[in-house]
Design an enzyme around this catalytic site. Structure first.
Site, PDB file in Angstrom:
ATOM      1  N   THR A   1      14.406  32.049  20.411  1.00  0.00           N
ATOM      2  CA  THR A   1      14.567  30.844  19.606  1.00  0.00           C
ATOM      3  C   THR A   1      15.382  31.159  18.348  1.00  0.00           C
ATOM      4  OG1 THR A   1      12.433  30.115  20.459  1.00  0.00           O
ATOM      5  CG2 THR A   1      13.277  28.905  18.569  1.00  0.00           C
TER       6      THR A   1
ATOM      7  N   THR B   1      16.264  26.942  21.547  1.00  0.00           N
ATOM      8  CA  THR B   1      15.513  27.998  22.240  1.00  0.00           C
ATOM      9  C   THR B   1      15.811  28.092  23.720  1.00  0.00           C
ATOM     10  OG1 THR B   1      13.257  28.828  22.589  1.00  0.00           O
ATOM     11  CG2 THR B   1      13.541  26.467  22.774  1.00  0.00           C
TER      12      THR B   1
ATOM     13  N   GLU C   1      11.124  27.734  29.650  1.00  0.00           N
ATOM     14  CA  GLU C   1      10.357  26.856  28.752  1.00  0.00           C
ATOM     15  C   GLU C   1       9.070  26.327  29.382  1.00  0.00           C
ATOM     16  OE1 GLU C   1      10.641  26.765  25.112  1.00  0.00           O
ATOM     17  OE2 GLU C   1      12.653  26.717  25.951  1.00  0.00           O
TER      18      GLU C   1
ATOM     19  N   SER D   1       6.252  24.513  19.532  1.00  0.00           N
ATOM     20  CA  SER D   1       5.811  24.752  18.147  1.00  0.00           C
ATOM     21  C   SER D   1       6.993  24.684  17.191  1.00  0.00           C
ATOM     22  CB  SER D   1       5.164  26.127  18.028  1.00  0.00           C
ATOM     23  OG  SER D   1       4.034  26.193  18.843  1.00  0.00           O
TER      24      SER D   1
HETATM   25  N1  GLY Z   1       9.489  28.023  23.082  1.00  0.00           N
HETATM   26  C1  GLY Z   1       9.138  27.995  21.740  1.00  0.00           C
HETATM   27  C2  GLY Z   1       8.654  26.667  21.304  1.00  0.00           C
HETATM   28  O1  GLY Z   1       9.157  25.681  21.762  1.00  0.00           O
HETATM   29  O2  GLY Z   1       7.770  26.558  20.506  1.00  0.00           O
END
Ligand code: GLY
Length: 580
Positions: free
Chosen positions: A387, A405, A426, A457
């Site tokens: 990310t 990300t 993801e 997050s």
């Molecule tokens: N893959 C990290 C997030 O979306 O929080």
């Protein structure tokens, strides 16, 4: 009038709000910033420069962000790219509106809810099994969301294909592998080695990791970017590139997945209303679901607001205890209630309300840590290291916070053959277990469902003071992101730190587990012993996060400042916007 830009650039780090002189006259360090100043800060120097180049050509913050992303896709392929997704929180000065753009990856329509359970019904181990291969790949959202943002809020002065210039050139001609990228390749070597197209780019002919300083050339990626520059999203979501993505996922040699041409074609980038709150008079706008970032940040801040944090020492057991407990409680609520708001009502309104915070802080005992995990609150009403983060403000006063990300370092570890880009993992941001209790009575709001977006997050955040933008910030770090952004907000607002200090200060987080503190804190025995005496289980953490921060001009000092996290290898550039 041609403008002269004066750039202040620090590798690995900090941009101190030094005063700049205009060309040829005035003394450095004495001249104030001018109206119209702008800043770009990202996790990579080449990406930061590309963003600033677009601003110089008359582009705005959205335009610049696209150019930054297209360089990151090449220079930081372990962290984000066109095979992933992103969120943008954008302040449009003209309409005086803040908009959130959701380019989160979506689950393929036919994915089973128990996709991450083994035949015995146990969650498949996260690393490396769950994240590697086709099964964890969600429909990439990055390209469509950037196009949508550009169409709606770009300056209108910069054509789409311009944004790819620096990225294509870097991919075509190569660049020396940075320390961070070399470390990522080394760490993920075994996963990359499973997929010929990944191996070919990141490993040498003997299967060894490419090293820091080796030149990384990515010809296939250059061709993909060129096609995208010429044809826009349809080239990616339909046609040959889409077919290659689908084939890579469904015929993956490890954990084949579910992506279809239909999933790609139907993917929608969504504009959403940002989640917002007020912390000590400052207005906070951040990312709503499918990110948990904004909601959890605001819930935590609401709790902290009920305490005189500015009268506490940042290194006192009193503060660290409070800070940790508030995060712990908010995280319990995050894990219980949040998911994709398009797949069920979420109690976001309740979670970010002041009355809920007042109720929630009753669980904080000033002398004793909550043992084990905190229970989630029962909301009153239902309302509707990988990310990378980029923060940009432009001369017109628009502000952007974007977090982008592919999930884990090198995502699914799969490069799409012939196309040169890494596919995300993801879908492992979904809960592997479809229910939250042993009796399977409470369905997990973040369970896998076809078409749904996994809970994130990521917390791209804009802060406003007296109605004007004050800060743009965000960070990578998975579930550590929320706490990283929270540390920055409290450092700026309560502890009155400048950008550099706020960024540098060692971090404290709690994700409804032990109290996690960066290594630097452990030199302070009084603090650590004080916390232990309160019953805290403390975990020493190596530095985490790779935050980026721009602070708007302070009306009192007339300074614009920006800082890139010293924990990473990013840079900040400031343009004073001065006349010739
Ligand atoms: N893959 C990290 C997030 O979306 O929080």
């Amino acid at each position: 009038m041609k403008r002269i830009f004066q750039e202040f650039f620090l590798i690995l780090a900090l941009l101190i709000p030094v005063f700049f002189s205009s060309a040829g006259h005035g003394k450095a360090n004495t001249e104030t910033f001018r109206l119209g100043s702008a800043a770009v800060v990202s996790a990579n120097a080449m990406a930061t420069r590309a963003g600033m180049a677009v601003l110089k050509e008359g582009g705005n913050a959205i335009d610049a962000a696209i150019a930054v992303q297209m360089v990151l896709a090449v220079s930081e392929p372990q962290s984000s790219g066109i095979g992933g997704g992103c969120f943008l929180v954008y302040y449009d000065k003209k309409s005086n509106k803040v908009i959130a753009f959701d380019g989160r990856e979506a689950a393929p329509k036919t994915i089973p809810t128990d996709v991450f359970l083994d035949p015995q019904g146990q969650a498949i181990p996260f690393y490396p099994e769950r994240i590697t291969g086709g099964r964890s790949v969600g429909v990439p959202g990055c390209v469509k969301v950037l196009y949508k943002a550009w169409k709606n809020y770009g300056s209108g002065k910069i054509p789409w294909d311009r944004f790819f210039k620096e990225g294509i050139s870097l991919a075509e001609n190569g660049f020396p592998i940075s320390g961070r990228l070399a470390e990522a390749i080394q760490g993920e070597r075994a996963r990359l080695n499973l997929f010929p197209a990944s191996r070919q780019i990141f490993l040498d002919s003997r299967g060894e990791s490419k090293k820091q300083g080796d030149i990384l050339i990515q010809k296939d990626l250059a061709a993909t970017l060129r096609a995208l520059a010429a044809g826009g999203p349809p080239v990616f979501y339909e046609g040959d590139i889409a077919r290659d993505m689908v084939q890579a996922v469904r015929e993956a040699p490890v954990a084949p997945g579910f992506l279809s041409l239909e999933d790609l074609k139907k993917y929608r980038a969504v504009s959403r209303r940002p989640v917002s709150g007020v912390y000590r008079g400052l207005k906070i706008y951040s990312m709503p679901p499918p990110s948990s970032g904004g909601t959890t940040l605001i819930e935590t801040l609401n709790m902290l607001e009920l305490f005189p944090v500015d009268r506490m020492e940042r290194n006192s057991p009193e503060f660290v205890h409070l800070f940790s407990e508030a995060q712990k409680l908010a995280f319990a609520d995050r894990n219980r209630y949040l998911g994709d708001s398009d797949y069920g009502l979420l109690p976001v309104k309740a979670l970010i309300s002041k009355p809920l915070a007042a109720e929630r802080v009753k669980a904080i005992n000033p002398e004793q840590a909550i043992q084990g995990k905190a229970d989630p609150v029962v909301p009153v009403t239902l309302g509707n290291t990988s990310t990378s983060h980029i923060s940009i403000v432009d001369a017109a006063g628009n502000a952007l916070a974007m977090t982008t990300t592919i999930e884990h370092i090198f995502g699914s570890a799969m490069v799409v053959p012939r196309r040169g880009f890494v596919l995300n993992n993801e879908l492992t941001d979904f809960d592997a277990e479809p229910s939250l209790d042993a009796d399977k009575k409470i369905p997990a709001p973040n369970r896998v469902q076809g078409g749904k977006r996994p809970l994130s997050s990521m917390t791209p955040t804009l802060i406003f003071k007296d109605g004007s933008p004050y800060a743009s910030l965000g960070s990578p770090g998975g579930t550590q992101i929320i706490g990283t952004v929270l540390n920055l907000v409290v450092n700026l607002v309560d502890f009155k730190m400048n950008a550099e200090q706020a960024m540098k200060a060692p971090r404290i987080i709690n994700r409804n587990g032990p109290l996690e503190m960066e290594r630097d804190w452990f030199a302070d025995n009084v603090l650590i012993n004080g916390l232990k005496a309160m019953g805290h289980e403390i975990v020493m953490r190596e530095p985490f996060g790779n935050a980026q921060l721009v602070l708007f001009r302070d009306p009192k000092t007339n300074q614009l400042s920006a800082a890139s996290d010293p924990r990473g290898e990013g840079t900040a550039l400031i343009d004073t916007g001065g006349p010739e």
